[in-house]
Motif scaffolding. Structure first.
Motif, PDB file in Angstrom:
ATOM      1  N   HIS A   1     -39.669 -13.071  -5.141  1.00 43.64           N
ATOM      2  CA  HIS A   1     -41.111 -12.672  -4.555  1.00 43.64           C
ATOM      3  C   HIS A   1     -40.782 -11.977  -3.005  1.00 43.64           C
ATOM      4  O   HIS A   1     -41.312 -10.859  -2.640  1.00 43.64           O
ATOM      5  CB  HIS A   1     -41.877 -13.839  -4.592  1.00 43.64           C
ATOM      6  N   GLY A   2     -40.173 -12.605  -2.085  1.00 40.91           N
ATOM      7  CA  GLY A   2     -40.170 -12.461  -0.683  1.00 40.91           C
ATOM      8  C   GLY A   2     -39.867 -11.056  -0.516  1.00 40.91           C
ATOM      9  O   GLY A   2     -40.598 -10.318   0.065  1.00 40.91           O
ATOM     10  N   THR A   3     -38.553 -10.663  -0.751  1.00 36.55           N
ATOM     11  CA  THR A   3     -37.965  -9.236  -0.253  1.00 36.55           C
ATOM     12  C   THR A   3     -38.815  -8.089  -1.013  1.00 36.55           C
ATOM     13  O   THR A   3     -39.238  -7.106  -0.339  1.00 36.55           O
ATOM     14  CB  THR A   3     -36.702  -8.958  -0.379  1.00 36.55           C
ATOM     15  N   PRO A   4     -39.024  -8.343  -2.292  1.00 36.99           N
ATOM     16  CA  PRO A   4     -39.839  -7.356  -2.880  1.00 36.99           C
ATOM     17  C   PRO A   4     -41.154  -7.055  -2.490  1.00 36.99           C
ATOM     18  O   PRO A   4     -41.853  -6.152  -2.267  1.00 36.99           O
ATOM     19  CB  PRO A   4     -39.700  -7.870  -4.428  1.00 36.99           C
ATOM     20  N   ALA A   5     -41.777  -8.110  -2.216  1.00 34.15           N
ATOM     21  CA  ALA A   5     -43.172  -8.196  -1.506  1.00 34.15           C
ATOM     22  C   ALA A   5     -43.190  -7.516  -0.255  1.00 34.15           C
ATOM     23  O   ALA A   5     -44.017  -6.840   0.108  1.00 34.15           O
ATOM     24  CB  ALA A   5     -43.619  -9.702  -1.456  1.00 34.15           C
ATOM     25  N   LEU A   6     -42.180  -7.913   0.569  1.00 26.54           N
ATOM     26  CA  LEU A   6     -42.031  -7.263   1.830  1.00 26.54           C
ATOM     27  C   LEU A   6     -42.201  -5.679   1.696  1.00 26.54           C
ATOM     28  O   LEU A   6     -42.913  -5.204   2.558  1.00 26.54           O
ATOM     29  CB  LEU A   6     -40.751  -7.618   2.640  1.00 26.54           C
ATOM     30  N   PHE A   7     -41.307  -5.094   0.939  1.00 26.41           N
ATOM     31  CA  PHE A   7     -41.372  -3.837   0.884  1.00 26.41           C
ATOM     32  C   PHE A   7     -42.581  -3.228   0.222  1.00 26.41           C
ATOM     33  O   PHE A   7     -42.892  -2.287   0.719  1.00 26.41           O
ATOM     34  CB  PHE A   7     -40.002  -3.483   0.105  1.00 26.41           C
TER      35      PHE A   7
END
Length: 252
Positions: free
Chosen positions: A54-60
């Protein structure tokens, strides 16, 4: 003058699809990736797996959704891409909430945190249809440290029985603590101040009811406060560990 209407999809396929995706990732992590981990750490490692997904994909995705909106602002209407990111995050927090309810039902702090976060995302996405810009900026600030935090958490869980994990934990702790401190202790409060100042001016009252944005402000301020307390305790523990190590070397 043309009146803007909320951007809504005729159906809501994203949320159940994203939830199913996180469920599958969790099950793969639990039964395939971490089958040999102890029962104490196996659920936590599986939670880290979906957090990484979730974290890095959500960031981008959130960054792209924010900057692709030419009319972005604290009271701007949600775009379809912003709604998709909100669905993505809602699905993750629902899945992780299930994880805590099953394995750690007494962990009221994290359960409360997830419920409060879901309230903010759900009201923004499905109740007021505005404010996605502000909520996604907060999401970016929350998830920019996600990869480091999950890597640190996994290393911390295995540092007692793995030399590699111990080395990763020791190497990663200082920069992670520093990065987290700057984001949660400086950038987060600064953005929260600007967001609160705008909403308190009443400029968004026509599209975001006062009870909604007041709730958002309370939830975010509490989340930032808990984060600052958490990282402060880690700094204290880090100082004690390093001081103890130095004293031990001197005595020996």
């Amino acid at each position: 003058m043309e009146t803007l209407t909320p951007i809504q999809s005729p159906s809501i396929p994203n949320l159940p699809l994203f939830f199913l995706m996180f469920l599958i990732i969790y099950l793969i992590a639990y039964f395939i990736i971490f089958p040999n981990w102890s029962p104490k750490f196996r659920p936590e490692a599986s939670s880290c797996a979906i957090s990484l997904a979730h974290g890095t994909p959500a960031l981008f995705l959130a960054s792209r959704a924010i900057f692709s909106d030419p009319n972005r602002g604290f009271a701007s209407i949600n775009t379809n891409s912003q709604n998709s990111v909100l669905d993505y995050s809602i699905a993750y927090f629902l899945m992780d909430l299930c994880h805590y309810l099953i394995f750690y039902p007494s962990d009221l702090l994290f359960i409360g945190h997830h419920l409060a976060t879901l309230f903010v995302f759900v009201t923004c996405r499905y109740v007021v249809f505005h404010g996605g810009y502000a909520i996604l900026i907060l999401l970016v600030l929350a998830e920019v440290t996600s990869f480091c935090q999950n890597t640190w958490t996994l290393a911390s869980a295995r540092r007692g029985d793995s030399r590699v994990a111990k080395r990763v934990y020791d190497f990663l702790s200082p920069p992670f603590y520093a990065f987290y401190s700057v984001v949660r202790g400086l950038a987060g409060p600064m953005f929260m101040y600007e967001m609160s100042k705008f909403y308190w001016s009443g400029a968004a009252d026509d599209v975001i009811p006062r009870w909604v944005w007041v709730s958002w402000v309370i939830v975010v301020v509490m989340a930032i406060s808990v984060s600052i307390l958490w990282i402060s305790n880690l700094w204290v523990e880090f100082y004690r560990e390093r001081t103890g190590t130095i004293l031990t070397k001197k005595v020996s």
